[in-house]
Each structure stands twice: as structure tokens, then as C-alpha cells.
Design a protein around this motif. Structure first.
Motif, PDB file in Angstrom:
ATOM      1  N   VAL A 216       0.843  -1.207   0.000  1.00 15.55           N
ATOM      2  CA  VAL A 216       0.000   0.000   0.000  1.00 15.55           C
ATOM      3  C   VAL A 216       0.875   1.253   0.000  1.00 15.55           C
ATOM      4  N   ILE A 217       1.941   1.220   0.806  1.00 18.90           N
ATOM      5  CA  ILE A 217       2.853   2.371   0.867  1.00 18.90           C
ATOM      6  C   ILE A 217       3.538   2.581  -0.484  1.00 18.90           C
ATOM      7  N   MET A 218       3.913   1.488  -1.145  1.00 19.33           N
ATOM      8  CA  MET A 218       4.544   1.594  -2.462  1.00 19.33           C
ATOM      9  C   MET A 218       3.579   2.178  -3.489  1.00 19.33           C
ATOM     10  N   GLY A 219       2.308   1.806  -3.400  1.00 18.91           N
ATOM     11  CA  GLY A 219       1.308   2.393  -4.291  1.00 18.91           C
ATOM     12  C   GLY A 219       1.134   3.881  -4.032  1.00 18.91           C
ATOM     13  N   ALA A 220       1.145   4.260  -2.752  1.00 20.72           N
ATOM     14  CA  ALA A 220       1.034   5.677  -2.402  1.00 20.72           C
ATOM     15  C   ALA A 220       2.235   6.464  -2.929  1.00 20.72           C
ATOM     16  N   LEU A 221       3.410   5.836  -2.913  1.00 21.36           N
ATOM     17  CA  LEU A 221       4.613   6.484  -3.448  1.00 21.36           C
ATOM     18  C   LEU A 221       4.468   6.753  -4.940  1.00 21.36           C
ATOM     19  N   LEU A 222       3.932   5.795  -5.675  1.00 21.67           N
ATOM     20  CA  LEU A 222       3.701   5.997  -7.110  1.00 21.67           C
ATOM     21  C   LEU A 222       2.708   7.133  -7.355  1.00 21.67           C
ATOM     22  N   LEU A 223       1.669   7.192  -6.536  1.00 17.93           N
ATOM     23  CA  LEU A 223       0.669   8.250  -6.688  1.00 17.93           C
ATOM     24  C   LEU A 223       1.277   9.626  -6.424  1.00 17.93           C
ATOM     25  N   VAL A 224       2.050   9.732  -5.349  1.00 17.16           N
ATOM     26  CA  VAL A 224       2.681  11.013  -5.010  1.00 17.16           C
ATOM     27  C   VAL A 224       3.663  11.429  -6.102  1.00 17.16           C
ATOM     28  N   LYS A 225       4.406  10.466  -6.637  1.00 20.92           N
ATOM     29  CA  LYS A 225       5.355  10.770  -7.710  1.00 20.92           C
ATOM     30  C   LYS A 225       4.622  11.265  -8.953  1.00 20.92           C
ATOM     31  N   ALA A 226       3.488  10.654  -9.279  1.00 24.51           N
ATOM     32  CA  ALA A 226       2.701  11.088 -10.434  1.00 24.51           C
ATOM     33  C   ALA A 226       2.176  12.507 -10.227  1.00 24.51           C
ATOM     34  N   LEU A 227       1.694  12.801  -9.028  1.00 24.29           N
ATOM     35  CA  LEU A 227       1.187  14.143  -8.735  1.00 24.29           C
ATOM     36  C   LEU A 227       2.306  15.180  -8.784  1.00 24.29           C
ATOM     37  N   LYS A 228       3.487  14.786  -8.348  1.00 29.26           N
ATOM     38  CA  LYS A 228       4.626  15.702  -8.426  1.00 29.26           C
ATOM     39  C   LYS A 228       4.955  16.032  -9.877  1.00 29.26           C
ATOM     40  N   MET A 229       4.872  15.045 -10.761  1.00 33.73           N
ATOM     41  CA  MET A 229       5.187  15.262 -12.169  1.00 33.73           C
ATOM     42  C   MET A 229       4.171  16.176 -12.850  1.00 33.73           C
ATOM     43  N   ILE A 230       2.887  16.029 -12.526  1.00 34.33           N
ATOM     44  CA  ILE A 230       1.886  16.900 -13.146  1.00 34.33           C
ATOM     45  C   ILE A 230       2.045  18.326 -12.635  1.00 34.33           C
ATOM     46  N   CYS A 231       2.431  18.471 -11.374  1.00 34.29           N
ATOM     47  CA  CYS A 231       2.693  19.815 -10.836  1.00 34.29           C
ATOM     48  C   CYS A 231       3.914  20.438 -11.504  1.00 34.29           C
ATOM     49  N   ALA A 232       4.941  19.623 -11.744  1.00 28.48           N
ATOM     50  CA  ALA A 232       6.135  20.123 -12.430  1.00 28.48           C
ATOM     51  C   ALA A 232       5.797  20.553 -13.851  1.00 28.48           C
ATOM     52  N   SER A 233       4.931  19.793 -14.511  1.00 29.18           N
ATOM     53  CA  SER A 233       4.520  20.136 -15.870  1.00 29.18           C
ATOM     54  C   SER A 233       3.769  21.464 -15.905  1.00 29.18           C
ATOM     55  N   PRO A 245       5.045  30.810 -11.720  1.00 33.33           N
ATOM     56  CA  PRO A 245       4.427  29.473 -11.673  1.00 33.33           C
ATOM     57  C   PRO A 245       2.969  29.453 -11.237  1.00 33.33           C
ATOM     58  N   HIS A 246       2.424  30.582 -10.800  1.00 29.83           N
ATOM     59  CA  HIS A 246       1.007  30.672 -10.410  1.00 29.83           C
ATOM     60  C   HIS A 246       0.634  29.665  -9.322  1.00 29.83           C
ATOM     61  N   GLY A 247       1.523  29.450  -8.371  1.00 36.22           N
ATOM     62  CA  GLY A 247       1.221  28.589  -7.233  1.00 36.22           C
ATOM     63  C   GLY A 247       1.524  27.120  -7.436  1.00 36.22           C
ATOM     64  N   TRP A 248       1.822  26.720  -8.662  1.00 32.76           N
ATOM     65  CA  TRP A 248       2.120  25.308  -8.909  1.00 32.76           C
ATOM     66  C   TRP A 248       3.440  24.891  -8.269  1.00 32.76           C
ATOM     67  N   ASP A 249       4.326  25.853  -8.026  1.00 30.79           N
ATOM     68  CA  ASP A 249       5.581  25.520  -7.361  1.00 30.79           C
ATOM     69  C   ASP A 249       5.331  25.070  -5.921  1.00 30.79           C
ATOM     70  N   VAL A 250       4.318  25.646  -5.262  1.00 29.84           N
ATOM     71  CA  VAL A 250       3.989  25.240  -3.892  1.00 29.84           C
ATOM     72  C   VAL A 250       3.525  23.786  -3.866  1.00 29.84           C
ATOM     73  N   ALA A 251       2.626  23.445  -4.798  1.00 34.48           N
ATOM     74  CA  ALA A 251       2.159  22.054  -4.884  1.00 34.48           C
ATOM     75  C   ALA A 251       3.314  21.113  -5.212  1.00 34.48           C
ATOM     76  N   PHE A 252       4.220  21.566  -6.081  1.00 28.67           N
ATOM     77  CA  PHE A 252       5.390  20.755  -6.439  1.00 28.67           C
ATOM     78  C   PHE A 252       6.261  20.490  -5.215  1.00 28.67           C
ATOM     79  N   TYR A 253       6.487  21.515  -4.393  1.00 24.86           N
ATOM     80  CA  TYR A 253       7.297  21.342  -3.189  1.00 24.86           C
ATOM     81  C   TYR A 253       6.622  20.393  -2.198  1.00 24.86           C
ATOM     82  N   ILE A 254       5.307  20.499  -2.069  1.00 24.10           N
ATOM     83  CA  ILE A 254       4.580  19.653  -1.113  1.00 24.10           C
ATOM     84  C   ILE A 254       4.676  18.184  -1.511  1.00 24.10           C
TER      85      ILE A 254
END
Length: 337
Positions: A216-233, A245-254
Motif C-alpha cells: 500500500v505504501i509503495m502504491g502511495a509512493l507511485l501516486l505522489v510521484k505522479a502528482l509531483k510530475m503533473i505539478c512540475a509540468s 508558476p502561479h502557485g504550482w511551485d507550492v504544490a510541487f514542493y509539497i
């Protein structure tokens, strides 16, 4: 050996050379602050202040706005010469040449070097005055924007607003040349990680009797990594179009913060066989997690400071070194536990 000793003595007595070597070292760090930057310089006497590094294509521009420019000195007999302060652009390869030039030119001022592209000097500025300048780049390359102060006895204060951009069909692009495809690349990684996450969920559902907490933790890691990539995009897309960045940098850092903590935690837990081999952690393994998790918090703080302040800040290099050191310590703590 004697040459090295003499060189060390020369370097020790010449602050400008020390700054040149520091800039030469910084130029090897792969960073590019592409968005619009606002920097406040307060009572700074550094011979050179690096603001940004940017890859220019043909038709690139640099815009600089100065406000509340002032200078002062503690030496009563010091005479101010405005032609010895100003902004310039320099290629990364030029810093080594400037260092070599400084050995054979006395007195030496970096603003007069033939290896720099001068933007402006303080000749036309007075106390608390303003300045607005725009310069076009004729020779595409990666340049560093630097403020040079050849009067170290004077401390300078000013608000600096910088914009570096390339023109694409008449439209400003604030991403450096070579990084314009990053939004699409990050979005592609988002799709890949999302696909991995979907496959992982499918496998866990199919193999439900054998699924443990670690899965479950490994699945959560994949999800967080995917969300980080969309924020970076989204971050890079908005930076390219608007310069901010219009606030997307904050989400990227989180999401980057959670990704860093979860990644090292998963590595430690898998390495110890927790959850599927044994339901507990030994004292040594707990100590590793107690070391790594706080260090990851500190590392993410350092990363935010590095990204948001820029090399013009006095302590920027210290934060950069601390970031790298913490990363190495975390890796050593995990692999040599």
C-alpha cells in the motif's frame, strides 16, 4: 608545489579572484532560474553577484529594472566612481578566461573585460534613482547575469527586477533554450507513473490475500510521484508563458516533500523485510528512520530556499552545499545501516 603555494597566496589577497573562482564553480552547477525574478540587495559589497543563468536562443532579451539604488561606505576618504559598478552578461566558458585576464591586467575590473557583454553602468544613476534597460542577445548561448562592483569599499542596496526570455513567433518564452519541451516531458512522466499506479492497484486487487502494508505504501509512493510530475509540468508551462508558476511551485514542493520521505522509508522497509517477512522493526532500523526522516524535512527546506531565492542571495551557496550534504548522508544511512 611552489606555483601552487604562490597561487594560493595571490588568491588569498585578492577577493575579486576568489569571487571569479566561485562563479566559475557555480557555473558548473546545472541550474536555470527562468521565471521573472525580484531580488532585494541590502548593503552588499561583494565584488560580483550572480543573479541568473539562462539559455538564450536567437532573438533572446534581457530586461533589468532597478529601483531605490543607493550606496554607502565606511571609509571617509573613499571616492565613488560610478563607472566601476554595473551589470554584465558572461558565458560560462568566459569565467576561466576572465580569471586568466585578471592575472595580467592591473588594476583589473571585470566590467572592462573583453569577455563580458556589458549591459549598463551606474554612470547615469544617483542615490535612490531608478533604471530600466533592455538588451537583445545577438549570439545565442547560455549566459550568466552578474552585477560587478569594482569598488569593494562601497556597499550597494537596490531592488532588482529581471526578465530573461526568448521570442517564439513574437511571443515571450521565459523557459531557457533547451527546456521548452519540459512541460510535455513532465506530463509524459505523469502518464507513465499514473499507468504504473493503475497496474499496481490492479495487481494488489488480484492478489489481495498476499497484499501487505508495504504494498500500500509503495502504491502511495507511485501516486505522489505522479502528482509531483503533473505539478512540475504545470509549473514549467506557466513559467514559460507568464514567467511565474502561479502557485504550482507550492504544490510541487509539497508532493516533492512527501515523495522524498516515502522513497527513503520504502527503501528502508523493503531492505529490512518489514511487513511481509517480519511484522516489526529492530532498534537499529528504527534509528535509521529517525535519522532519515528529519533529514529529509531539512533537505526539502533547503531545496525550497535554493529554488526561491537564487544565487544572488548571500547564503545561497551554503544552502546548496547543505542540500547536497544531506542527500549524501541520507543515502549513506540507508545503504550502510
Amino acid at each position: 608545489m611552489m606555483r601552487l603555494s604562490n597561487f594560493s597566496k595571490i588568491l588569498h589577497h585578492h577577493p575579486l579572484l576568489q569571487l571569479l573562482y566561485a562563479l566559475f564553480f557555480i557555473s558548473t552547477i546545472p541550474f536555470a532560474f527562468s521565471e521573472i525574478k525580484k531580488t532585494h540587495i541590502i548593503d552588499d559589497s561583494r565584488p560580483m553577484i550572480l543573479f541568473e543563468r539562462f539559455g538564450f536562443a536567437e532573438g533572446g532579451h534581457v530586461a533589468i529594472s532597478l529601483k531605490d539604488v543607493s550606496w554607502k561606505t565606511k571609509h571617509r576618504k573613499a571616492e565613488y566612481s560610478p563607472s566601476l559598478m554595473g551589470f554584465f552578461l558572461a558565458r560560462d566558458i568566459s569565467f576561466a578566461r576572465i580569471i586568466n585576464e585578471s592575472h595580467y591586467t592591473q588594476p583589473f575590473c571585470v566590467l572592462s573585460s573583453r569577455y563580458v557583454k556589458l549591459i549598463s553602468k551606474f554612470d547615469e544613476l544617483t542615490i535612490n534613482s531608478t533604471y530600466n534597460g533592455l538588451i537583445a542577445i545577438d549570439d545565442p548561448d547560455e549566459y550568466s547575469l552578474v552585477f560587478g562592483n569594482c569598488e569593494p569599499e562601497f556597499e550597494v542596496s537596490m531592488y532588482v527586477h529581471t526578465e530573461m526570455y526568448n521570442l517564439q513567433y513574437g511571443v515571450k518564452d521565459f523557459l531557457p533554450a533547451g527546456q521548452t519541451l519540459l512541460p510535455k516531458l513532465y506530463f509524459m512522466f505523469f502518464l507513465i507513473y499514473s499507468w504504473f499506479f493503475g497496474v499496481w492497484i490492479y495487481i494488489c486487487i488480484k492478489q489481495r490475500p498476499t497484499v501487505d502494508t508495504i504494498h500500500v505504501i509503495m502504491g502511495a509512493l507511485l501516486l505522489v510521484k505522479a502528482l509531483k510530475m503533473i505539478c512540475a509540468s504545470e509549473d514549467k508551462m506557466y513559467v514559460g508563458k507568464t514567467g511565474t508558476p502561479h502557485g504550482w511551485d507550492v504544490a510541487f514542493y509539497i508532493f516533492g516533500f512527501f515523495k522524498g520521505i516515502m522513497l527513503f522509508t520504502v527503501i528502508v522497509l523493503i531492505g529490512t523485510g518489514w511487513s511481509f517477512l517480519k511484522p516489526y522493526l529492530q532498534e537499529r532500523e528504527k534509528n535509521v528512520l529517525m535519522i532519515v526522516i528529519p533529514l529529509q524535512v531539512l533537505e526539502n527546506i533547503a531545496y525550497v530556499v535554493i529554488s526561491e531565492t537564487g544565487p544572488a542571495t548571500k547564503d545561497w551557496m551554503t544552502w546548496n552545499q547543505m542540500f547536497l550534504l544531506i542527500d549524501v548522508i541520507c543515502c549513506c544511512a540507508v545503504f550502510f545501516r
